[in-house]
Design a protein around this motif. Sequence first.
Motif, PDB file in Angstrom:
ATOM      1  N   ARG A 289       0.931  -1.019  -0.189  1.00  0.00           N
ATOM      2  CA  ARG A 289       0.123  -0.076   0.065  1.00  0.00           C
ATOM      3  C   ARG A 289       0.902   1.297  -0.008  1.00  0.00           C
ATOM      4  NH1 ARG A 289      -3.110  -3.352  -1.012  1.00  0.00           N
ATOM      5  NH2 ARG A 289      -4.980  -4.114  -0.140  1.00  0.00           N
ATOM      6  N   PRO A 290       0.643   2.266  -0.846  1.00  0.00           N
ATOM      7  CA  PRO A 290       1.297   3.510  -0.578  1.00  0.00           C
ATOM      8  C   PRO A 290       1.241   4.178   0.567  1.00  0.00           C
ATOM      9  CG  PRO A 290      -0.709   3.941  -1.938  1.00  0.00           C
ATOM     10  CD  PRO A 290      -0.600   2.386  -1.773  1.00  0.00           C
ATOM     11  N   PHE A 291       1.738   5.027   0.909  1.00  0.00           N
ATOM     12  CA  PHE A 291       1.844   5.905   2.161  1.00  0.00           C
ATOM     13  C   PHE A 291       1.904   7.339   1.860  1.00  0.00           C
ATOM     14  CE2 PHE A 291       6.319   5.269   1.974  1.00  0.00           C
ATOM     15  CZ  PHE A 291       6.676   3.946   2.215  1.00  0.00           C
ATOM     16  N   LEU A 292       1.172   8.165   2.520  1.00  0.00           N
ATOM     17  CA  LEU A 292       0.856   9.608   2.482  1.00  0.00           C
ATOM     18  C   LEU A 292       0.793  10.239   3.449  1.00  0.00           C
ATOM     19  CD1 LEU A 292      -2.204  10.229   0.655  1.00  0.00           C
ATOM     20  CD2 LEU A 292      -1.135   7.890   0.397  1.00  0.00           C
ATOM     21  N   GLY A 293       0.809  11.638   3.815  1.00  0.00           N
ATOM     22  CA  GLY A 293       0.686  12.214   4.854  1.00  0.00           C
ATOM     23  C   GLY A 293       1.659  13.224   5.353  1.00  0.00           C
ATOM     24  N   SER A 294       1.749  13.512   6.552  1.00  0.00           N
ATOM     25  CA  SER A 294       2.707  14.323   6.949  1.00  0.00           C
ATOM     26  C   SER A 294       3.814  13.760   8.018  1.00  0.00           C
ATOM     27  CB  SER A 294       2.049  15.632   8.072  1.00  0.00           C
ATOM     28  OG  SER A 294       1.079  14.977   9.227  1.00  0.00           O
ATOM     29  N   SER A 295       4.857  14.363   8.329  1.00  0.00           N
ATOM     30  CA  SER A 295       5.941  13.872   8.987  1.00  0.00           C
ATOM     31  C   SER A 295       5.662  14.048  10.456  1.00  0.00           C
ATOM     32  CB  SER A 295       7.364  14.599   8.614  1.00  0.00           C
ATOM     33  OG  SER A 295       8.401  14.316   9.492  1.00  0.00           O
ATOM     34  N   PRO A 296       6.119  12.901  11.277  1.00  0.00           N
ATOM     35  CA  PRO A 296       6.038  13.049  12.847  1.00  0.00           C
ATOM     36  C   PRO A 296       6.898  14.026  13.229  1.00  0.00           C
ATOM     37  CG  PRO A 296       7.225  11.151  12.052  1.00  0.00           C
ATOM     38  CD  PRO A 296       6.733  11.634  10.873  1.00  0.00           C
ATOM     39  N   GLN A 321      -5.858  12.513  -3.064  1.00  0.00           N
ATOM     40  CA  GLN A 321      -6.451  12.609  -1.601  1.00  0.00           C
ATOM     41  C   GLN A 321      -5.370  13.186  -0.798  1.00  0.00           C
ATOM     42  OE1 GLN A 321      -6.406   8.611   1.321  1.00  0.00           O
ATOM     43  NE2 GLN A 321      -7.524   8.410  -0.361  1.00  0.00           N
ATOM     44  N   LEU A 322      -4.074  13.372  -1.019  1.00  0.00           N
ATOM     45  CA  LEU A 322      -3.035  14.336  -0.398  1.00  0.00           C
ATOM     46  C   LEU A 322      -3.305  15.521  -0.454  1.00  0.00           C
ATOM     47  CD1 LEU A 322      -0.599  14.013   1.687  1.00  0.00           C
ATOM     48  CD2 LEU A 322       0.820  13.968  -0.348  1.00  0.00           C
ATOM     49  N   THR A 323      -3.690  15.904  -1.560  1.00  0.00           N
ATOM     50  CA  THR A 323      -4.001  17.283  -2.013  1.00  0.00           C
ATOM     51  C   THR A 323      -5.224  17.733  -1.035  1.00  0.00           C
ATOM     52  OG1 THR A 323      -3.203  17.223  -4.046  1.00  0.00           O
ATOM     53  CG2 THR A 323      -4.567  18.986  -3.558  1.00  0.00           C
ATOM     54  N   GLU A 324      -6.288  16.924  -1.105  1.00  0.00           N
ATOM     55  CA  GLU A 324      -7.347  17.374  -0.326  1.00  0.00           C
ATOM     56  C   GLU A 324      -6.861  17.252   1.326  1.00  0.00           C
ATOM     57  OE1 GLU A 324     -10.634  15.739  -3.430  1.00  0.00           O
ATOM     58  OE2 GLU A 324     -10.050  14.344  -1.827  1.00  0.00           O
ATOM     59  N   TYR A 325      -6.111  16.540   1.647  1.00  0.00           N
ATOM     60  CA  TYR A 325      -5.759  16.400   2.866  1.00  0.00           C
ATOM     61  C   TYR A 325      -4.924  17.559   3.518  1.00  0.00           C
ATOM     62  CZ  TYR A 325      -2.828  14.874   7.053  1.00  0.00           C
ATOM     63  OH  TYR A 325      -2.100  14.628   8.322  1.00  0.00           O
ATOM     64  N   ILE A 326      -4.158  18.103   2.832  1.00  0.00           N
ATOM     65  CA  ILE A 326      -3.581  19.261   2.973  1.00  0.00           C
ATOM     66  C   ILE A 326      -4.233  20.555   2.955  1.00  0.00           C
ATOM     67  CG2 ILE A 326      -1.479  20.748   2.295  1.00  0.00           C
ATOM     68  CD1 ILE A 326      -0.203  18.282   1.193  1.00  0.00           C
ATOM     69  N   LEU A 332      -7.101  10.989   5.626  1.00  0.00           N
ATOM     70  CA  LEU A 332      -6.460   9.962   4.655  1.00  0.00           C
ATOM     71  C   LEU A 332      -7.223   8.605   4.910  1.00  0.00           C
ATOM     72  CD1 LEU A 332      -2.771  11.065   5.100  1.00  0.00           C
ATOM     73  CD2 LEU A 332      -4.258  11.631   3.079  1.00  0.00           C
ATOM     74  N   MET A 333      -7.179   7.678   3.977  1.00  0.00           N
ATOM     75  CA  MET A 333      -7.622   6.287   4.526  1.00  0.00           C
ATOM     76  C   MET A 333      -6.597   5.631   5.283  1.00  0.00           C
ATOM     77  SD  MET A 333      -8.182   4.702   0.408  1.00  0.00           S
ATOM     78  CE  MET A 333      -8.217   3.255   1.105  1.00  0.00           C
ATOM     79  N   ASN A 334      -6.994   4.749   6.169  1.00  0.00           N
ATOM     80  CA  ASN A 334      -6.112   4.319   7.107  1.00  0.00           C
ATOM     81  C   ASN A 334      -4.964   3.412   6.603  1.00  0.00           C
ATOM     82  OD1 ASN A 334      -7.518   5.422   9.535  1.00  0.00           O
ATOM     83  ND2 ASN A 334      -8.826   3.711   9.677  1.00  0.00           N
ATOM     84  N   GLU A 335      -5.456   2.719   5.690  1.00  0.00           N
ATOM     85  CA  GLU A 335      -4.364   1.844   4.956  1.00  0.00           C
ATOM     86  C   GLU A 335      -3.061   2.515   4.367  1.00  0.00           C
ATOM     87  OE1 GLU A 335      -7.873  -0.749   3.118  1.00  0.00           O
ATOM     88  OE2 GLU A 335      -7.875   1.498   3.558  1.00  0.00           O
ATOM     89  N   VAL A 336      -3.222   3.938   4.237  1.00  0.00           N
ATOM     90  CA  VAL A 336      -2.139   4.665   3.442  1.00  0.00           C
ATOM     91  C   VAL A 336      -1.627   5.853   4.435  1.00  0.00           C
ATOM     92  CG1 VAL A 336      -3.329   4.358   1.295  1.00  0.00           C
ATOM     93  CG2 VAL A 336      -3.877   6.093   2.368  1.00  0.00           C
ATOM     94  N   SER A 339       1.250   8.191   9.118  1.00  0.00           N
ATOM     95  CA  SER A 339       1.352   8.169  10.544  1.00  0.00           C
ATOM     96  C   SER A 339       0.836   6.868  11.324  1.00  0.00           C
ATOM     97  CB  SER A 339       0.660   8.948  11.390  1.00  0.00           C
ATOM     98  OG  SER A 339      -0.904   9.089  11.032  1.00  0.00           O
ATOM     99  N   LYS A 340      -0.203   6.062  10.624  1.00  0.00           N
ATOM    100  CA  LYS A 340      -0.571   4.712  11.036  1.00  0.00           C
ATOM    101  C   LYS A 340       0.371   3.839  10.598  1.00  0.00           C
ATOM    102  CE  LYS A 340      -5.363   6.028  11.445  1.00  0.00           C
ATOM    103  NZ  LYS A 340      -5.016   7.429  11.502  1.00  0.00           N
ATOM    104  N   THR A 341       1.018   3.897   9.270  1.00  0.00           N
ATOM    105  CA  THR A 341       1.889   2.889   8.901  1.00  0.00           C
ATOM    106  C   THR A 341       3.402   2.819   9.849  1.00  0.00           C
ATOM    107  OG1 THR A 341       1.527   3.444   6.707  1.00  0.00           O
ATOM    108  CG2 THR A 341       3.568   2.346   7.140  1.00  0.00           C
ATOM    109  N   VAL A 342       3.709   3.926  10.234  1.00  0.00           N
ATOM    110  CA  VAL A 342       4.940   3.879  11.147  1.00  0.00           C
ATOM    111  C   VAL A 342       4.543   3.371  12.493  1.00  0.00           C
ATOM    112  CG1 VAL A 342       6.685   5.369  12.372  1.00  0.00           C
ATOM    113  CG2 VAL A 342       5.936   5.822   9.964  1.00  0.00           C
ATOM    114  N   LYS A 343       3.274   3.662  13.106  1.00  0.00           N
ATOM    115  CA  LYS A 343       2.970   3.172  14.354  1.00  0.00           C
ATOM    116  C   LYS A 343       2.699   1.513  14.309  1.00  0.00           C
ATOM    117  CE  LYS A 343       0.622   7.324  16.266  1.00  0.00           C
ATOM    118  NZ  LYS A 343      -0.574   8.038  16.122  1.00  0.00           N
TER     119      LYS A 343
END
Length: 346
Positions: A289-296, A321-326, A332-336, A339-343
């Motif tokens: 699964r790809p990953f997207l989001g902000s840095s911890p 999706q990342l554009t709309e998140y920002i 974001l979808m939980n799977e991508v 922050s949840k990927t790292v946790k």
Amino acid sequence: MHKVDFIIVGQGIAGTMMAYHLSKAGKSFMVIDKGIPSSSTVAAGLFNPVTGRRFVKSWLIDELLPLAEQVYTDLEKILDKHLLFKIPIIRYISSGEEKMIYEKALQNDKEKYIARFTFSDEGHKITSCEIKGGGYVDTSALIPAYRDHLAEKGLFIEADFQFDDLILSVDHVTWKEVSANSIIFCEGYKATENPFFPGLPFNLAKGEILTVRIPGLNCENILMSGGYLLPLGDDIYKSGGTYEWDDLSPEPSGTGLAALKAILNKITGLPYEIIDHEAGIRPAVMHRRPFLGSSPLSDRVYILNGMGTKGVILAPYFARQLTEYILDNKPLMNEVDVSKTVKSKK
């Protein structure tokens, strides 16, 4: 000093899609890239709605396909290039796969992507399946053309991004002569060295591809059997499908060449001429699964990565999706969600 809303690092398929969606949203940006071939330009750009040995429907394909077609059709108009090729896929079926594939073909709405089965002369053995809804995106044309498009608008800097040149402040980020509100990393496999996203579960894989001339084949479909053969016209084809996890050098290898020849010999027995042999490192991920989001470490630093082999179909959807998140604070979808990927890895 250039002042923009975003800095985008990397202009493979993820960076290209990120720039496209930010542009559609009316945001300013600067793209930084070394300007050398990446796995996105080397890849065949295939998309297949029904994949794998178990003949499963590709993840989110019903949502991915319509948006991808919309985005690539729009880019064809912007760049005045034919980029999206919708071509049936002929998948050859071995006797061991036959019963499982036939039974699974009618499950989970896959029948909408299956055009027909071909049977043997005896009329009872399935020899191939024609899959509709597939095709390829010509990334070798798309990415340099979009790079030129950005450069003409003064939105592209050809440079090797170094983290030592990046300065994070309370209300902005600065890289050399560029100041922005935020920075988005779309750097492919180089993300394994990104200090803002430590510990991401990459499973990098080297892939190799041949461009060949096969006189007399006269095939207009994508052929698949342990790999693929993709028609480009005028007796020219691309063939690929290799994976190598230990040798991650960017150069083509003798082992890869042997594997590619085996794929070609399995799909067609006709003689062929090798025109080119290329290699690239896929930013594949362990959980696929790809990953997207902000840095911890900073809410001004974002990532879009991990598209793997399905980048041309995943990138348009998840860049949006990342554009709309920002911009709109949409979840974001939980799977991508990175922050949840790292946790979950911890």
